[in-house]
Each structure stands twice: as C-alpha cells, then as structure tokens.
Design an enzyme around this catalytic site. Sequence first.
Site, mmCIF file in Angstrom:
data_model
loop_
_atom_site.group_PDB
_atom_site.id
_atom_site.type_symbol
_atom_site.label_atom_id
_atom_site.label_comp_id
_atom_site.label_asym_id
_atom_site.label_seq_id
_atom_site.Cartn_x
_atom_site.Cartn_y
_atom_site.Cartn_z
ATOM 1 N N SER A 9 -49.822 23.555 19.744
ATOM 2 C CA SER A 9 -49.184 24.009 18.509
ATOM 3 C C SER A 9 -48.621 25.423 18.629
ATOM 4 O O SER A 9 -49.122 26.252 19.398
ATOM 5 C CB SER A 9 -50.205 23.975 17.363
ATOM 6 N N ARG A 47 -49.271 34.115 26.369
ATOM 7 C CA ARG A 47 -49.442 34.809 25.106
ATOM 8 C C ARG A 47 -50.221 36.100 25.380
ATOM 9 O O ARG A 47 -50.960 36.221 26.367
ATOM 10 C CB ARG A 47 -50.204 33.948 24.102
ATOM 11 N N ARG A 58 -2.792 8.338 -11.181
ATOM 12 C CA ARG A 58 -3.944 8.395 -12.087
ATOM 13 C C ARG A 58 -5.254 8.703 -11.368
ATOM 14 O O ARG A 58 -6.246 9.041 -12.006
ATOM 15 C CB ARG A 58 -4.062 7.074 -12.855
ATOM 16 N N ALA A 97 0.828 -1.214 0.000
ATOM 17 C CA ALA A 97 0.000 0.000 0.000
ATOM 18 C C ALA A 97 0.858 1.257 0.000
ATOM 19 O O ALA A 97 0.490 2.270 0.592
ATOM 20 C CB ALA A 97 -0.927 -0.010 1.222
ATOM 21 N N LYS A 135 -32.577 16.758 17.645
ATOM 22 C CA LYS A 135 -31.123 16.801 17.810
ATOM 23 C C LYS A 135 -30.757 16.590 19.278
ATOM 24 O O LYS A 135 -31.286 17.263 20.154
ATOM 25 C CB LYS A 135 -30.585 18.146 17.313
ATOM 26 N N TYR A 183 -30.861 27.494 22.487
ATOM 27 C CA TYR A 183 -29.613 28.256 22.381
ATOM 28 C C TYR A 183 -29.858 29.710 22.761
ATOM 29 O O TYR A 183 -30.730 30.380 22.196
ATOM 30 C CB TYR A 183 -29.081 28.156 20.944
ATOM 31 N N GLY A 227 2.070 2.924 -2.806
ATOM 32 C CA GLY A 227 2.030 3.748 -4.013
ATOM 33 C C GLY A 227 1.211 5.019 -3.865
ATOM 34 O O GLY A 227 0.328 5.135 -3.005
ATOM 35 N N ASP A 235 -4.880 -2.105 -3.325
ATOM 36 C CA ASP A 235 -5.835 -1.458 -4.226
ATOM 37 C C ASP A 235 -6.727 -2.464 -4.945
ATOM 38 O O ASP A 235 -7.296 -2.167 -5.994
ATOM 39 C CB ASP A 235 -5.101 -0.588 -5.251
#
Length: 456
Positions: free
Chosen positions: A403, A438, A15, A9, A349, A385, A11, A101
């Site tokens: 909602s 609200r 190309r 390995a 996340k 955040y 080389g 390869d």
Amino acid sequence: MSLKSIILAAGKGTRMKSVLPKVLHKVCGKEMVNHVIDVAINSGCKENIVILGHKADMVKKKLNEGVKTALQEEQLGTGHAVMMAKEHINDEDTVVVLCGDTPLIREDTLKNLFKYHEDNNYSATVLTTEIEDPKGYGRIIRDDNKDLLKIVEEKDATDDERKVKEINSGIYCFNGKGLKNSLSKLSNDNAQGEYYLTDVIEILRNEGLKVGAYKGSTIEELMGVNSRVHLSNAERIMRERINEIHMTNGVTIIDPQNTYIYCDVKIGMDTIIYPGCIISGNTTIGSNCIIGANCRIENSKIEDNVEVQISTIINSTVGKNSSVGPYAYLRPNSNIGCNVKIGDFVEVKNSTIEDDSKASHLAYIGDAYVGKNVNIGCGVVFVNYDGKNKNKTIVKDNAFVGSNSNLVAPVVVEEKGYVATGSTITDNVPKGSLSIARARQVNKEGWIEKKGILDK
C-alpha cells in the site's frame, strides 16, 4: 425485384435551432439518417442514395459506409430532391423514397410495403396509416377499387375529404421506369414554386398506370423529427423498443424507463441491468453479468459473469468472472483479464491486467502491464508521466506491491518481486526480492515541549 432507396436528407431543420444538420442529431446514439439507412439495408435495399443539401460535406462524413450521395444545391421540393438521384434509377428498379428525419420506421413495415407493391403490380405505392385526428396531414383518397385516386393536402381538401382518417406518410415505393418518366414531367407551377413528389402519383394515374396505398404503418413510425421536443419523443420510443428487445432475449432490466441502452449494444442472457445505466457504442456484455446502478459503459467488451458497480468503462475489455467498482474508472485501452478485481476508486488507463490479479481500492494504474496473480495495494500510484513523456511500468506474475507505494516509470517489478508499503520505486525490483524505498523513521523526544507548542 432490385430494391433501391432514396433518402431525403437535404433540409436544414431550422426548428432544431442547431448548427448541426437536422439528420445528424442522434437517437439512442446513432444519427437519424443512419437509422434510416440501416432500416433500408435490413429491409433488402442493395443500393442507398442519400440526397444531401444543407452542410452536405458534414453529413457525408457521418454516413454509413457504402452509401451513395447526390447533391441538391437548392431545396426546391421533394420531387426536385428525387430528381437529383435520377442517374441512379434504372427501369427495372423498385425504388423506395424515405425521409432522413424519420428514424423510427421499421424494416418489417418496408418489407410489407415492397411485397404489397409487387403483389398488386402497382407503378407506385404510398405507405399510409390511419389516425383519429388527421388534422394537418395529406389525406388518402381511394377509388372504387380501393386503389389510390389522389393525395389531397388539408388546405385543398373538401369537407368530406377532411373527414378521411387515412393519411400520407411521405414514404413511397415506385417502379423505376415510371418514376424516371414522371420526374421529367414534374412542374413547379404552384404558389411555392416547388416540385412535389406527390404529383408523380397523379402523373402515373393519368397515364393509366395503377397506383396503390398500403395502410401498414403506425403514426409512431412516421414521426418526423423537426424539433428538440420531437427528438426527445423519438429517443424515448427508440429506447423502449431497444429495452424490449433485450428483455425478450432474456435480459433483466429492473427499470426500463431509467435505463439507456443504445442501438448497437449486445447483451447476453441472464444479465441484470440496474437503473441509471448508460450503455452505448459498440458494446458487448456477456451472459449472467450484473451491471449495477448508474454505470456508464461505452464501446467496451464485458465477458460472462462480470459484476460492475457504479463505474465507468470506456473503450476497454473486462474478462470473465471479474468485478469492477464501485466507483472505478476504466479509461480507454484498459484490458482486464479473468477473475480480476478492480475495486473502489481504482483508475486504470492504457493498461493490461492479467488473470487473477487485484487492485482492491484507491489505486492509479496507467500505461502498465500487470501480470497474473499480482496484488496492487491501497493507494498505489503508477507514476507514468515525467512531464514530457508517458512511460511504461511492468509488474510481472505473482508480484506484490504494498500500500501507498509509487512505481516511477519506466520500471520493472520482476516475478515474485515484493514492494514494501510506502516505497517509492525508481529502479527495477529483482525476481523474488523485497524492495524497501522509504526514509527511516526518526522520533525526536520532547520536540513539542521545546517548541513551546503546549503553552499556546
């Protein structure tokens, strides 16, 4: 038989036209050299030595654990490369020389090569194949006993030798003692000034030792990857192999030519994979799942009876009987429980959502813990955040978030807490309470007329 592999390995791979060393280019999600290492290990090699050269440090960092390395500072031929591993070769070893390869080589092929080598008591055995058009390949010339007489490069071959269709693979099996002795006798007295491993065959034969050729491979397995075109071909062949294995094991792949499953992925029986999916990394998908069209799943665990539609899941888990999507995005460290619904355009996340909860559409859940049987309404945003730090939101069991609400972290919604639609919650919601945050609606009668807007 003590098996070792030496994997070449060193080389550059000019190309490929890349700053990345050739052997680090990936086929179905894994570096080519690591494909070869895995095959060597699975075929029985207990010790594997990779010969490094071009950008050696970069290659070394990517190698599988437990692999040994040797450095070839100057690339002076295949024989010279194997010389770099001489200290690792013992007299009692059987050594296979592989190319970093050639990611398509199969473990069964190597196992058969080793058996043929041992059963016939050869000092060296070359892996060969036969093709209709052998132009450009070294030819295998056998003696009257069908043993290997010599390997002739095309430029040196006679007209009769050029007609031979059996070709050299570049993969060799040696007895350790004979290999060590022959390496010390190699010469670079040739036009290129290089040490050729093929010369070891001639040295061994001149010393009266048996050398053989095992015709037990396909040209596909021996394909060296030297360009982006070769890389694309290898990717296609490897993908076909992987998909065939899954289908053989009971997975339905609707369109194998347009389904991209990487080599370390595991999938259970009766799961259906639709076209356009990319399933990569250390991903496990259970039984009886439906993975709809154009999903991307990476390094994730999907348990049984899960349906995923047109969604992205990265470094996450999804429990049994849950559904994800369409157009959902599970970012890293999202842990979804059982019987959970993550609906369209929901992003999660670094959060845990426990069993029987649902976020049916258009929500962002970040840095949160959501308990069991919780409803997250349409348009809910976990505001995690504050411009400096990421903060955590906790929504406990049986809570309801209406909602178009904002939960401004850090905040806790206690058990059976209800958040009224359109609220911005900045304080904790007590157990069993309804929180409304609200402004009161005010209607100003005649405002349009007073402003004269209707006259314009």
